[in-house]
Motif scaffolding. Structure first.
Motif, PDB file in Angstrom:
ATOM      1  N   ALA A 211      53.509  27.179  32.928  1.00 17.72           N
ATOM      2  CA  ALA A 211      54.664  27.156  33.821  1.00 17.72           C
ATOM      3  C   ALA A 211      54.405  26.392  35.110  1.00 17.72           C
ATOM      4  CB  ALA A 211      55.086  28.593  34.155  1.00 17.72           C
ATOM      5  N   LEU A 212      53.152  26.115  35.451  1.00 15.21           N
ATOM      6  CA  LEU A 212      52.834  25.421  36.700  1.00 15.21           C
ATOM      7  C   LEU A 212      53.184  23.943  36.652  1.00 15.21           C
ATOM      8  CD1 LEU A 212      49.334  26.989  37.499  1.00 15.21           C
ATOM      9  CD2 LEU A 212      51.562  27.669  38.398  1.00 15.21           C
ATOM     10  N   PHE A 213      53.204  23.365  35.470  1.00 15.71           N
ATOM     11  CA  PHE A 213      53.429  21.931  35.350  1.00 15.71           C
ATOM     12  C   PHE A 213      54.899  21.599  35.612  1.00 15.71           C
ATOM     13  CE2 PHE A 213      49.537  22.716  33.066  1.00 15.71           C
ATOM     14  CZ  PHE A 213      48.735  21.643  33.448  1.00 15.71           C
ATOM     15  N   MET A 231      46.137  22.246  39.828  1.00 17.13           N
ATOM     16  CA  MET A 231      45.254  23.216  39.174  1.00 17.13           C
ATOM     17  C   MET A 231      44.175  22.496  38.361  1.00 17.13           C
ATOM     18  SD  MET A 231      44.633  24.554  35.947  1.00 17.13           S
ATOM     19  CE  MET A 231      46.171  24.263  35.066  1.00 17.13           C
ATOM     20  N   LEU A 232      44.546  21.437  37.649  1.00 16.88           N
ATOM     21  CA  LEU A 232      43.568  20.691  36.868  1.00 16.88           C
ATOM     22  C   LEU A 232      42.534  20.016  37.772  1.00 16.88           C
ATOM     23  CD1 LEU A 232      45.852  19.005  34.177  1.00 16.88           C
ATOM     24  CD2 LEU A 232      44.372  20.994  33.875  1.00 16.88           C
ATOM     25  N   ALA A 250      38.748  31.900  37.802  1.00 15.79           N
ATOM     26  CA  ALA A 250      39.490  32.220  39.024  1.00 15.79           C
ATOM     27  C   ALA A 250      40.302  31.018  39.497  1.00 15.79           C
ATOM     28  CB  ALA A 250      38.534  32.687  40.116  1.00 15.79           C
ATOM     29  N   VAL A 251      39.728  29.824  39.393  1.00 17.46           N
ATOM     30  CA  VAL A 251      40.436  28.609  39.792  1.00 17.46           C
ATOM     31  C   VAL A 251      41.592  28.328  38.830  1.00 17.46           C
ATOM     32  CG1 VAL A 251      40.214  26.108  40.054  1.00 17.46           C
ATOM     33  CG2 VAL A 251      38.443  27.630  40.969  1.00 17.46           C
ATOM     34  N   LEU A 252      41.380  28.546  37.558  1.00 19.35           N
ATOM     35  CA  LEU A 252      42.431  28.315  36.568  1.00 19.35           C
ATOM     36  C   LEU A 252      43.696  29.097  36.894  1.00 19.35           C
ATOM     37  CD1 LEU A 252      43.367  27.212  33.743  1.00 19.35           C
ATOM     38  CD2 LEU A 252      42.335  29.287  32.760  1.00 19.35           C
ATOM     39  N   VAL A 253      43.545  30.317  37.395  1.00 16.32           N
ATOM     40  CA  VAL A 253      44.710  31.190  37.592  1.00 16.32           C
ATOM     41  C   VAL A 253      45.029  31.436  39.067  1.00 16.32           C
ATOM     42  CG1 VAL A 253      44.377  32.322  35.370  1.00 16.32           C
ATOM     43  CG2 VAL A 253      43.294  33.298  37.399  1.00 16.32           C
ATOM     44  N   HIS A 254      44.418  30.690  39.970  1.00 15.91           N
ATOM     45  CA  HIS A 254      44.555  31.015  41.398  1.00 15.91           C
ATOM     46  C   HIS A 254      45.966  30.788  41.934  1.00 15.91           C
ATOM     47  CE1 HIS A 254      44.298  26.660  42.118  1.00 15.91           C
ATOM     48  NE2 HIS A 254      44.703  26.897  43.356  1.00 15.91           N
ATOM     49  N   GLN A 342      36.919  26.695  47.795  1.00 14.58           N
ATOM     50  CA  GLN A 342      36.543  25.310  48.057  1.00 14.58           C
ATOM     51  C   GLN A 342      37.120  24.390  46.985  1.00 14.58           C
ATOM     52  OE1 GLN A 342      32.345  24.616  48.676  1.00 14.58           O
ATOM     53  NE2 GLN A 342      32.552  22.389  48.521  1.00 14.58           N
ATOM     54  N   ALA A 343      37.045  24.813  45.736  1.00 13.00           N
ATOM     55  CA  ALA A 343      37.602  24.010  44.648  1.00 13.00           C
ATOM     56  C   ALA A 343      39.104  23.823  44.822  1.00 13.00           C
ATOM     57  CB  ALA A 343      37.305  24.674  43.306  1.00 13.00           C
ATOM     58  N   ASP A 344      39.769  24.865  45.276  1.00 15.96           N
ATOM     59  CA  ASP A 344      41.211  24.765  45.535  1.00 15.96           C
ATOM     60  C   ASP A 344      41.488  23.769  46.652  1.00 15.96           C
ATOM     61  OD1 ASP A 344      44.001  25.398  45.748  1.00 15.96           O
ATOM     62  OD2 ASP A 344      43.508  26.770  47.372  1.00 15.96           O
ATOM     63  N   ALA A 345      40.742  23.862  47.745  1.00 18.04           N
ATOM     64  CA  ALA A 345      40.982  22.983  48.895  1.00 18.04           C
ATOM     65  C   ALA A 345      40.691  21.524  48.567  1.00 18.04           C
ATOM     66  CB  ALA A 345      40.125  23.431  50.075  1.00 18.04           C
ATOM     67  N   GLN A 346      39.662  21.281  47.771  1.00 21.54           N
ATOM     68  CA  GLN A 346      39.257  19.907  47.471  1.00 21.54           C
ATOM     69  C   GLN A 346      39.892  19.367  46.198  1.00 21.54           C
ATOM     70  OE1 GLN A 346      34.989  20.512  47.543  1.00 21.54           O
ATOM     71  NE2 GLN A 346      34.859  19.989  49.724  1.00 21.54           N
TER      72      GLN A 346
END
Length: 408
Positions: A211-213, A231-232, A250-254, A342-346
């Motif tokens: 649903a995010l796409f 997200m990818l 955690a990043v996959l579903v954040h 960090q992964a989310d921010a970058q």
């Protein structure tokens, strides 16, 4: 390689992932053998230990490697085993050509379906038996992520047809999670998600992610705009930061909460953090995701934006944040959480290499405050007063750090 089979006098062949990986020059997985022309009674008489029931699998008495009797199909299509089943019959019931290569005790290849050619060309191509188990759809996507291979056109069509026929709905949740976890441990979890989406399978097993796409975000903060693409990209960054599958999940579903934002509020997603927590829970409950994965994913969904704003938060708010994260009692999970943030921010277009000092700032806070405990409180207080005093002392340390940083 041949000493175990030769000494037992068996017609045995190495099969599956070991042969595939050996031909690719990759580190070898556990060795699996298929035995032709034998019976359960014969294997037991030779000292093998039976560990399978429906279709017997045996452990070698010394090496403990697995040996399975060759399997084929009867006239009704049911799986059978017996001394009359040939090696080719066993190979043709496998999923992909690259997994249907056998190697004899002298290292010679038996490759009736041209799997070696597909290995050389980097192609995943199905065998007729692929459709027997819908889990093979997820394995296909996972192998694409592990090997970086493309998928043959006729295989793509078959998978789309299987998905449209509802075959994925037959899968037990534990099997879906097992393949997803293995994909998260692969070199490119992103590829796993992309393949599933391209084949129409993502909306069946992870509709909250699918649903995010297509959902927009403010270009000011997310130059890539599309939430699914973000997200990818964040998942790619997580792969660069750590091999830990807890962080990658955690990043996959954040950002699942962004999929729940009413369209009239787009591209803003105010409050998506709180919206995302029940969606994380829904995914974890449905797929029976282990508790430690769910715990970290919930924290990441709920608090990642606060970490991005860490320098703006008051000491009292920072203490509450670390309390909510259980940072002092679970420092390992706190570090995982920071990596996910960090992964989310970058994980944003053009911002992949930007510094993320917020994580180091919170690490400093943790280091400064982690040893403050009840022993530092006045002796005359008790109960909840001790907790309040510990928080007060931590706030004092943080205020001093913030002052020093501003003076610097």
């Amino acid at each position: 390689m041949s000493e175990h089979t030769a000494e037992q006098g068996l017609e045995a062949y190495l099969v599956g992932g070991y042969v595939r990986d050996k031909l690719l020059g990759r580190s070898h997985s556990d060795r699996d053998w298929v035995v032709v022309g034998s019976t359960t009674e014969d294997m037991l008489a030779r000292g093998f230990q039976q560990v399978g029931k429906d279709f017997p699998v045996f452990l070698h008495p010394r090496s403990k490697e697995e040996y399975a009797l060759a399997r084929g199909r009867d006239a009704d299509g049911a799986l059978i085993t017996g001394p009359h089943i040939t090696l080719q019959e066993d190979l043709e019931r496998r999923d992909l050509t690259i997994n249907a290569i056998a190697m004899d005790a002298d290292g010679r290849l038996i490759d009736p379906f041209h799997g070696r050619r597909d290995l050389e060309q980097g192609v995943l191509r199905h065998l007729p038996a692929f459709a027997d188990d819908p889990l093979r759809i997820l394995r296909l996507a996972r192998l694409a992520a592990q090997l970086g291979f493309s998928i043959a056109d006729d295989t793509r069509k078959l998978v789309r047809d299987l998905v449209a026929a509802g075959k994925l709905q037959q899968l037990p949740p534990e099997r879906i999670w097992q393949e997803t976890h293995r994909a998260l441990c692969s070199p490119s979890p992103r590829r796993f998600i992309e393949v599933l989406r391209e084949l129409g399978a993502l909306q069946e097993i992870l509709p909250e992610v699918d649903a995010l796409f297509g959902i927009p975000q403010p270009e000011k903060y997310h130059p890539e705009i599309d939430t699914g693409l973000h997200m990818l990209m964040a998942l790619d960054r997580a792969v660069q930061l750590t091999q830990d599958p807890l962080v990658r999940f955690a990043v996959l579903v954040h950002d699942l909460g962004k999929g729940a934002t009413p369209p009239e509020y787009w591209p803003s997603h105010r409050g998506h953090e709180a919206l995302g927590v029940p969606l994380v829970d829904r995914v974890c409950h449905r797929l029976r995701v282990p508790g430690r994965y769910q715990k970290l994913a919930r924290k990441t969904a709920r608090y990642h934006l606060m970490v991005h704003l860490a320098f703006e938060l008051k000491p009292k708010t920072l203490v509450k944040l670390l309390n909510d994260l259980d940072a002092w009692r679970s420092p390992e999970d706190f570090e995982r959480f920071l990596l996910a943030c960090q992964a989310d921010a970058q994980g944003r277009k053009g911002l992949e290499a930007q510094p993320y000092p917020q994580a180091d700032f919170l690490r400093q806070i943790h280091t400064l405050t982690k040893d403050i405990s009840a022993k530092d409180a006045p002796a005359h207080i008790s109960g909840k007063q001790i907790g309040r005093e510990i928080n007060r002392l931590r706030c004092g340390k943080i205020a001093l750090l913030k002052k020093q940083n501003s003076l610097a």
